[in-house]
Motif scaffolding. Structure first.
Motif, PDB file in Angstrom:
ATOM      1  N   HIS A  19      12.104   4.971   4.933  1.00 26.22           N
ATOM      2  CA  HIS A  19      11.350   4.746   3.695  1.00 26.22           C
ATOM      3  C   HIS A  19      10.805   6.012   3.048  1.00 26.22           C
ATOM      4  O   HIS A  19      10.559   6.032   1.844  1.00 26.22           O
ATOM      5  CB  HIS A  19      10.189   3.783   3.955  1.00 26.22           C
ATOM      6  CG  HIS A  19      10.641   2.377   4.206  1.00 26.22           C
ATOM      7  ND1 HIS A  19      10.982   1.927   5.467  1.00 26.22           N
ATOM      8  CD2 HIS A  19      10.838   1.344   3.369  1.00 26.22           C
ATOM      9  CE1 HIS A  19      11.350   0.657   5.383  1.00 26.22           C
ATOM     10  NE2 HIS A  19      11.268   0.278   4.116  1.00 26.22           N
ATOM     11  N   LEU A  20      10.545   7.030   3.821  1.00 22.21           N
ATOM     12  CA  LEU A  20       9.875   8.203   3.248  1.00 22.21           C
ATOM     13  C   LEU A  20      10.725   9.469   3.273  1.00 22.21           C
ATOM     14  O   LEU A  20      10.302  10.503   2.744  1.00 22.21           O
ATOM     15  CB  LEU A  20       8.544   8.455   3.978  1.00 22.21           C
ATOM     16  CG  LEU A  20       7.491   7.351   3.796  1.00 22.21           C
ATOM     17  CD1 LEU A  20       6.287   7.603   4.688  1.00 22.21           C
ATOM     18  CD2 LEU A  20       7.053   7.235   2.332  1.00 22.21           C
ATOM     19  N   VAL A  64       0.340  11.680  -5.153  1.00 22.91           N
ATOM     20  CA  VAL A  64      -0.326  10.514  -4.575  1.00 22.91           C
ATOM     21  C   VAL A  64      -1.555  11.002  -3.808  1.00 22.91           C
ATOM     22  O   VAL A  64      -1.454  11.959  -3.038  1.00 22.91           O
ATOM     23  CB  VAL A  64       0.629   9.766  -3.608  1.00 22.91           C
ATOM     24  CG1 VAL A  64      -0.041   8.541  -3.020  1.00 22.91           C
ATOM     25  CG2 VAL A  64       1.925   9.391  -4.325  1.00 22.91           C
ATOM     26  N   GLU A  68      -4.142   6.739  -0.871  1.00 23.36           N
ATOM     27  CA  GLU A  68      -2.923   5.977  -1.177  1.00 23.36           C
ATOM     28  C   GLU A  68      -1.744   6.409  -0.305  1.00 23.36           C
ATOM     29  O   GLU A  68      -0.894   5.586   0.037  1.00 23.36           O
ATOM     30  CB  GLU A  68      -2.573   6.092  -2.658  1.00 23.36           C
ATOM     31  CG  GLU A  68      -3.556   5.363  -3.579  1.00 23.36           C
ATOM     32  CD  GLU A  68      -3.735   3.884  -3.222  1.00 23.36           C
ATOM     33  OE1 GLU A  68      -2.758   3.243  -2.799  1.00 23.36           O
ATOM     34  OE2 GLU A  68      -4.871   3.382  -3.341  1.00 23.36           O
ATOM     35  N   ARG A  69      -1.680   7.668   0.060  1.00 23.06           N
ATOM     36  CA  ARG A  69      -0.638   8.107   1.007  1.00 23.06           C
ATOM     37  C   ARG A  69      -0.781   7.334   2.316  1.00 23.06           C
ATOM     38  O   ARG A  69       0.193   6.806   2.856  1.00 23.06           O
ATOM     39  CB  ARG A  69      -0.782   9.608   1.312  1.00 23.06           C
ATOM     40  CG  ARG A  69      -0.396  10.506   0.180  1.00 23.06           C
ATOM     41  CD  ARG A  69      -0.595  11.976   0.569  1.00 23.06           C
ATOM     42  NE  ARG A  69      -0.411  12.816  -0.603  1.00 23.06           N
ATOM     43  CZ  ARG A  69      -0.354  14.137  -0.578  1.00 23.06           C
ATOM     44  NH1 ARG A  69      -0.491  14.790   0.563  1.00 23.06           N
ATOM     45  NH2 ARG A  69      -0.176  14.821  -1.690  1.00 23.06           N
ATOM     46  N   ARG A  71      -2.314   4.517   2.786  1.00 23.99           N
ATOM     47  CA  ARG A  71      -2.033   3.084   2.593  1.00 23.99           C
ATOM     48  C   ARG A  71      -0.536   2.812   2.585  1.00 23.99           C
ATOM     49  O   ARG A  71      -0.086   1.783   3.087  1.00 23.99           O
ATOM     50  CB  ARG A  71      -2.677   2.578   1.293  1.00 23.99           C
ATOM     51  CG  ARG A  71      -4.163   2.343   1.437  1.00 23.99           C
ATOM     52  CD  ARG A  71      -4.747   1.660   0.201  1.00 23.99           C
ATOM     53  NE  ARG A  71      -6.166   1.373   0.384  1.00 23.99           N
ATOM     54  CZ  ARG A  71      -7.110   1.642  -0.508  1.00 23.99           C
ATOM     55  NH1 ARG A  71      -6.778   2.201  -1.666  1.00 23.99           N
ATOM     56  NH2 ARG A  71      -8.359   1.343  -0.269  1.00 23.99           N
ATOM     57  N   GLN A  72       0.243   3.729   1.997  1.00 23.09           N
ATOM     58  CA  GLN A  72       1.705   3.569   2.032  1.00 23.09           C
ATOM     59  C   GLN A  72       2.200   3.474   3.467  1.00 23.09           C
ATOM     60  O   GLN A  72       3.001   2.607   3.804  1.00 23.09           O
ATOM     61  CB  GLN A  72       2.403   4.788   1.391  1.00 23.09           C
ATOM     62  CG  GLN A  72       2.422   4.826  -0.121  1.00 23.09           C
ATOM     63  CD  GLN A  72       3.175   6.065  -0.619  1.00 23.09           C
ATOM     64  OE1 GLN A  72       3.863   6.749   0.130  1.00 23.09           O
ATOM     65  NE2 GLN A  72       3.056   6.352  -1.902  1.00 23.09           N
TER      66      GLN A  72
END
Lengths: 103, 111
Positions: A19-20, A64, A68-69, A71-72
């Motif tokens: 995903h990242l 970001v 929020e990082r 939370r991702q």
């Protein structure tokens, strides 16, 4: 780079890579240091596989903010939290930020 | 009508400029991550209030949902979610925490 093919560390690695697309990824199982915790002993979770330190360097974090990082990453690893992962210490940087830290 | 857990949390973060949800209390933290945030705040000389999630199962679950954050400790400053141990530690080390507190009108001993 350390490779994790089995267990929770292996799952974390696969999910993060998928995903990242990290340019750097380090996963350290820190569970042994926390094995004395009551919740680790008593809620059916193996002693071990409960506490992780993870460093992710990915362009996905550009623009970001810190919360929020995290939370991702928390969202990607929601199943692991639900499955007894108790603590996840995160260092989340863009390649540019990592270069500044390393400099 | 009974106060919901979200209402209770909202009232706490409204009433306390620096509010820390943690395991244990500031004298006897029950977790290394909570202890580190307490240490940072004490070192900065910032007055803060704590809530012990270990004594309150409803709060322990409720704060995770309220903040959309799966772990404790959690720090709020003037009603704003700041983060957990990693973020607080990093912001302390870079001086951002000091700056944020000053901007929010909260005096620190290290300023």
């Amino acid at each position: 780079m350390e490779q994790h093919t089995t267990g929770r560390a292996g799952r974390i690695e696969r999910i993060i890579r998928e995903h990242l697309a990290p340019v750097e990824l380090r996963i350290h199982d820190d569970s042994a240091r926390h094995a004395h915790h009551v919740h680790v002993r008593d809620n059916g979770v193996q002693a071990g596989e409960s506490h992780y330190n993870v460093l992710i360097v990915s362009p996905a974090f550009a623009g970001v903010n810190r919360v929020e990082r995290s939370r991702q990453v928390h969202a990607l690893l929601a199943d692991e939290f639900a499955g007894g992962m108790h603590a996840l210490s995160l260092v989340l940087r863009t390649p540019e930020e990592q270069a500044r830290v390393a400099a | 009508m009974a106060e919901t857990i979200a209402q209770r949390i909202q009232a706490q973060i409204d009433a306390n400029p620096v509010m820390l949800y943690m395991k244990g209390d500031s004298t006897f933290p029950q977790c290394g991550f909570s202890a580190r945030v307490v240490q940072v705040l004490k070192h900065m000389g910032v007055p803060f209030k704590t809530a012990n999630v270990l004594e309150d199962p409803e709060l322990r679950q409720g704060i995770k949902e309220f903040s959309n954050w799966p772990t404790v400790p959690q720090l709020y400053i003037k009603g704003e979610f700041i983060g957990g141990c990693d973020i607080v530690t990093e912001m302390y080390q870079t001086g951002e925490l000091e700056k944020l507190l000053t901007e929010k009108g909260i005096a620190t001993a290290t300023a």
